[in-house]
Motif scaffolding. Structure first.
Motif, mmCIF file in Angstrom:
data_model
loop_
_atom_site.group_PDB
_atom_site.id
_atom_site.type_symbol
_atom_site.label_atom_id
_atom_site.label_comp_id
_atom_site.label_asym_id
_atom_site.label_seq_id
_atom_site.Cartn_x
_atom_site.Cartn_y
_atom_site.Cartn_z
ATOM 1 N N LEU A 57 0.859 -1.183 0.000
ATOM 2 C CA LEU A 57 0.000 0.000 0.000
ATOM 3 C C LEU A 57 0.892 1.228 0.000
ATOM 4 C CD1 LEU A 57 -2.912 1.189 0.334
ATOM 5 C CD2 LEU A 57 -2.499 1.144 2.797
ATOM 6 N N GLU A 58 0.569 2.220 -0.851
ATOM 7 C CA GLU A 58 1.384 3.427 -0.968
ATOM 8 C C GLU A 58 0.900 4.494 0.023
ATOM 9 O OE1 GLU A 58 1.225 4.647 -5.000
ATOM 10 O OE2 GLU A 58 2.543 3.038 -5.723
ATOM 11 N N PHE A 59 1.857 5.145 0.660
ATOM 12 C CA PHE A 59 1.570 6.241 1.595
ATOM 13 C C PHE A 59 2.440 7.434 1.193
ATOM 14 C CE2 PHE A 59 2.228 8.613 5.562
ATOM 15 C CZ PHE A 59 0.912 8.769 5.997
ATOM 16 N N TYR A 60 1.772 8.549 0.814
ATOM 17 C CA TYR A 60 2.482 9.725 0.343
ATOM 18 C C TYR A 60 2.737 10.676 1.517
ATOM 19 C CZ TYR A 60 1.107 8.140 -4.302
ATOM 20 O OH TYR A 60 0.930 7.400 -5.427
ATOM 21 N N LEU A 61 3.922 11.238 1.569
ATOM 22 C CA LEU A 61 4.283 12.229 2.583
ATOM 23 C C LEU A 61 5.041 13.356 1.887
ATOM 24 C CD1 LEU A 61 4.391 12.979 5.615
ATOM 25 C CD2 LEU A 61 6.621 11.823 5.709
ATOM 26 N N SER A 62 4.528 14.590 2.064
ATOM 27 C CA SER A 62 5.174 15.749 1.438
ATOM 28 C C SER A 62 5.320 16.857 2.474
ATOM 29 C CB SER A 62 4.361 16.248 0.237
ATOM 30 O OG SER A 62 3.080 16.695 0.658
ATOM 31 N N ALA A 63 6.286 17.733 2.259
ATOM 32 C CA ALA A 63 6.535 18.849 3.179
ATOM 33 C C ALA A 63 6.938 20.075 2.386
ATOM 34 C CB ALA A 63 7.635 18.472 4.175
ATOM 35 N N ARG A 64 6.316 21.259 2.768
ATOM 36 C CA ARG A 64 6.676 22.563 2.195
ATOM 37 C C ARG A 64 7.297 23.383 3.319
ATOM 38 N NH1 ARG A 64 4.030 23.924 -2.609
ATOM 39 N NH2 ARG A 64 4.126 26.134 -2.021
ATOM 40 N N TYR A 65 8.474 23.988 3.072
ATOM 41 C CA TYR A 65 9.196 24.670 4.138
ATOM 42 C C TYR A 65 10.130 25.714 3.523
ATOM 43 C CZ TYR A 65 12.706 21.338 2.545
ATOM 44 O OH TYR A 65 13.557 20.598 1.768
ATOM 45 N N PHE A 91 11.677 11.780 -4.074
ATOM 46 C CA PHE A 91 11.631 12.669 -5.239
ATOM 47 C C PHE A 91 12.553 13.863 -4.988
ATOM 48 C CE2 PHE A 91 7.655 10.382 -5.196
ATOM 49 C CZ PHE A 91 7.534 9.960 -6.504
ATOM 50 N N PRO A 92 13.160 14.392 -6.028
ATOM 51 C CA PRO A 92 14.097 15.518 -5.843
ATOM 52 C C PRO A 92 13.395 16.746 -5.244
ATOM 53 C CG PRO A 92 14.305 14.563 -8.038
ATOM 54 C CD PRO A 92 13.080 13.967 -7.424
ATOM 55 N N THR A 93 14.182 17.520 -4.494
ATOM 56 C CA THR A 93 13.653 18.752 -3.879
ATOM 57 C C THR A 93 13.375 19.803 -4.950
ATOM 58 O OG1 THR A 93 14.920 18.293 -1.871
ATOM 59 C CG2 THR A 93 14.118 20.551 -2.178
ATOM 60 N N GLN A 94 12.241 20.462 -4.827
ATOM 61 C CA GLN A 94 11.868 21.555 -5.744
ATOM 62 C C GLN A 94 11.760 22.846 -4.931
ATOM 63 O OE1 GLN A 94 8.275 20.431 -7.754
ATOM 64 N NE2 GLN A 94 9.225 18.652 -8.787
ATOM 65 N N THR A 95 12.431 23.903 -5.387
ATOM 66 C CA THR A 95 12.435 25.188 -4.672
ATOM 67 C C THR A 95 11.949 26.291 -5.609
ATOM 68 O OG1 THR A 95 14.288 24.454 -3.305
ATOM 69 C CG2 THR A 95 13.842 26.820 -3.377
ATOM 70 N N LYS A 96 10.999 27.101 -5.088
ATOM 71 C CA LYS A 96 10.448 28.203 -5.896
ATOM 72 C C LYS A 96 10.048 29.342 -4.948
ATOM 73 C CE LYS A 96 7.001 29.227 -9.441
ATOM 74 N NZ LYS A 96 5.866 28.690 -10.248
ATOM 75 N N ASN A 97 10.570 30.541 -5.243
ATOM 76 C CA ASN A 97 10.253 31.732 -4.440
ATOM 77 C C ASN A 97 10.593 31.518 -2.972
ATOM 78 O OD1 ASN A 97 9.270 33.008 -6.781
ATOM 79 N ND2 ASN A 97 7.197 32.191 -6.436
ATOM 80 N N GLY A 98 11.719 30.873 -2.674
ATOM 81 C CA GLY A 98 12.170 30.705 -1.299
ATOM 82 C C GLY A 98 11.496 29.569 -0.545
ATOM 83 N N ILE A 99 10.594 28.844 -1.195
ATOM 84 C CA ILE A 99 9.883 27.729 -0.552
ATOM 85 C C ILE A 99 10.297 26.425 -1.238
ATOM 86 C CG2 ILE A 99 7.656 26.718 0.008
ATOM 87 C CD1 ILE A 99 8.248 29.281 1.499
#
Length: 479
Positions: A57-65, A91-99
């Motif tokens: 079973l897949e469990f997704y976890l994401s964080a914006r900081y 997954f690779p880190t994505q950065t946009k407008n300081g976030i």
């Protein structure tokens, strides 16, 4: 009274101030967590609304900081209870407008049967001194029953099960540690077998090789002589002689095939075989056909004699039960055709009895003989030997005791002969102890004197040589 009241107030103020200072770090941590909670957004979700036992079973976890923070996600050392982690995909880190945004997919499996199963995971904010946890939302899945209803009391035979007969391929793995241990034990066992029984094994195969060689020679030689009888020709006579030369060369390591007849006669000086060789020369070079080719039989007899001699030498090393046969007066009487009488044997024995003990050098006790019986075993291999020695009764008693001890310690460990021979040989050793202190020569000494009669007779006046005769050659196997 006024002074005491002022002192109590002062103490209360100090206690309140101390409590305030103690609460400051707690407020700081809570404040920091609230700040991080406002700056960091953690979201989690199952890819599905139900779960089956053992199914992924897949469990997704994401964080914006904020991009200036360092965020860590749970790894395989983290507890995902009530689920178990099978693997993870980052997954690779994505950065946009300081976030910055990070995400990971956890492949989980559940082996619980709770109807509703929930999970929330934290991310860790790395600080100078520690890490701060920021948890995600809680998500849940329903447990999917494959067996709809299970009665309270039901036998195993009647239990409704969902079967799956599809072939499940399981990768084969070799247990290298177990294989190494087994290989090491086998190698040690082979080394021990070779050390203990190597000489016997080599002699055994040497005897087999001698027997095969003689049978091949006899068949080839008889066929050649038969052909010579039916169709005489110098070539056939020469071929028969060559077969005999080649076989004799293999046995004695003497280059008979390169020797002339004169040189071979020198080897067999005084032997009737020389007449046969002269007759064969007349056949080959003079082309004289004799009325009978039976003279070739003397060549065959000489080859057989050498074969038996070589076999006896090998059997002397291989034979473990008859190094010297215990001769009795009756058996000696049967050998009178060798012109050795029982009186001669008894005289030789008494001559040997007056010599110093070859082991301890004592002269105050008359020598006698003893046959040591020893057994040594290893799993299915058992070696049992009889060894005749000459010495004073005191030394013979020690040697027999050592033979008993050696047999008792090393004889039992072979099946089946180790279990059979060990008690038998211990009993024979105990009987041998009674024979070493008799006043007259015992059977073992008579046997020795009988078999070495020619040497004793030739050196009866040479004490040093007689000492050499009664010395027992000792190998590592023997006591």
């Amino acid at each position: 009274m006024m002074g005491e009241s002022l002192e109590l107030r002062s103490t209360n103020y100090e206690l309140r101030a101390t409590r305030f200072y103690l609460l400051i770090p707690i407020f700081c941590v809570l404040f920091q967590s609230l700040v991080y909670a406002q700056e960091i957004r953690v979201h989690a979700k199952f890819n599905g609304d139900s779960v089956k036992i053992g199914k992924p079973l897949e469990f997704y976890l994401s964080a914006r900081y904020p991009e200036n923070l360092n965020i860590l996600f749970p790894d395989s050392t983290f507890s995902f209870a009530p689920f178990e982690l099978q693997k993870k995909i980052y997954f690779p880190t994505q950065t946009k407008n300081g976030i910055s945004k990070d995400s990971v997919v956890y492949i989980l499996a559940s082996y619980e049967v709770d109807s509703i199963q929930t999970l929330k995971l934290p991310v860790f904010v790395v600080n100078k001194m520690d890490c701060t946890q920021v948890f995600s939302n809680i998500d849940s899945v329903y447990f999917q029953n494959l067996v709809k209803a299970i009665p309270d009391s039901l036998t195993t035979e009647k239990l409704p099960l969902k079967t799956n007969t599809n072939y499940l391929s399981v990768s084969w793995q070799l247990n290298y540690i177990l294989l190494g241990i087994a290989g090491g034990i086998l190698l040690i066992a082979l080394i021990l077998v070779w050390v203990i029984f190597g000489k016997r094994i080599r002699n055994y195969f040497r005897l087999k090789k001698l027997a095969r060689g003689y049978e091949a020679f006899r068949a080839q030689f008889d066929a050649s002589v038969h052909k010579l009888k039916s169709e005489f020709s110098p070539k056939n006579a020469e071929q028969s002689l060559f077969i005999w030369k080649k076989y004799m060369e293999e046995l004695s390591r003497i280059p008979y095939t390169k020797y002339t007849t004169r040189e071979i006669k020198q080897v067999f000086a005084g032997n009737e075989i020389n007449l046969t060789l002269s007759a064969i020369d007349r056949m080959v070079y003079g082309q004289v056909a004799l009325e009978s080719v039976d003279s070739f039989q003397s060549l065959k007899s000489e080859a057989e004699k050498l074969f038996r001699q070589k076999s006896s030498e090998s059997e002397a090393n291989l034979e473990t039960t008859n190094l010297f046969k215990a001769a009795t007066p009756t058996s000696i009487q049967n050998k009178i055709d060798r012109q050795i009488t029982p009186t001669d044997v008894e005289g030789y024995s008494n001559l040997l009895r007056d010599l110093p003990c070859p082991f301890c050098g004592r002269t105050d006790e008359k020598l006698n003989g003893a046959v040591l019986h020893t057994v040594k075993s290893f799993i299915v291999l058992t070696s049992y030997r009889k060894r005749l020695i000459i010495g004073c009764p005191t030394t013979l008693n020690k040697k027999i005791n050592l033979a008993i001890l050696s047999t008792f310690l090393l004889g039992w460990w072979g099946f089946p002969w180790g279990l059979i021979r060990t008690p038998q040989y211990i009993y024979l050793n105990l009987k041998e102890k009674k024979k070493i202190r008799i006043k007259e020569p015992n059977n073992a000494l008579l046997s020795f004197a009988f078999h070495r009669a020619n040497e004793i007779e030739s050196n009866r006046d040479n004490t040093e040589k007689l000492k050499e005769i009664i010395k027992t050659k000792k190998s590592w196997w023997q006591l």
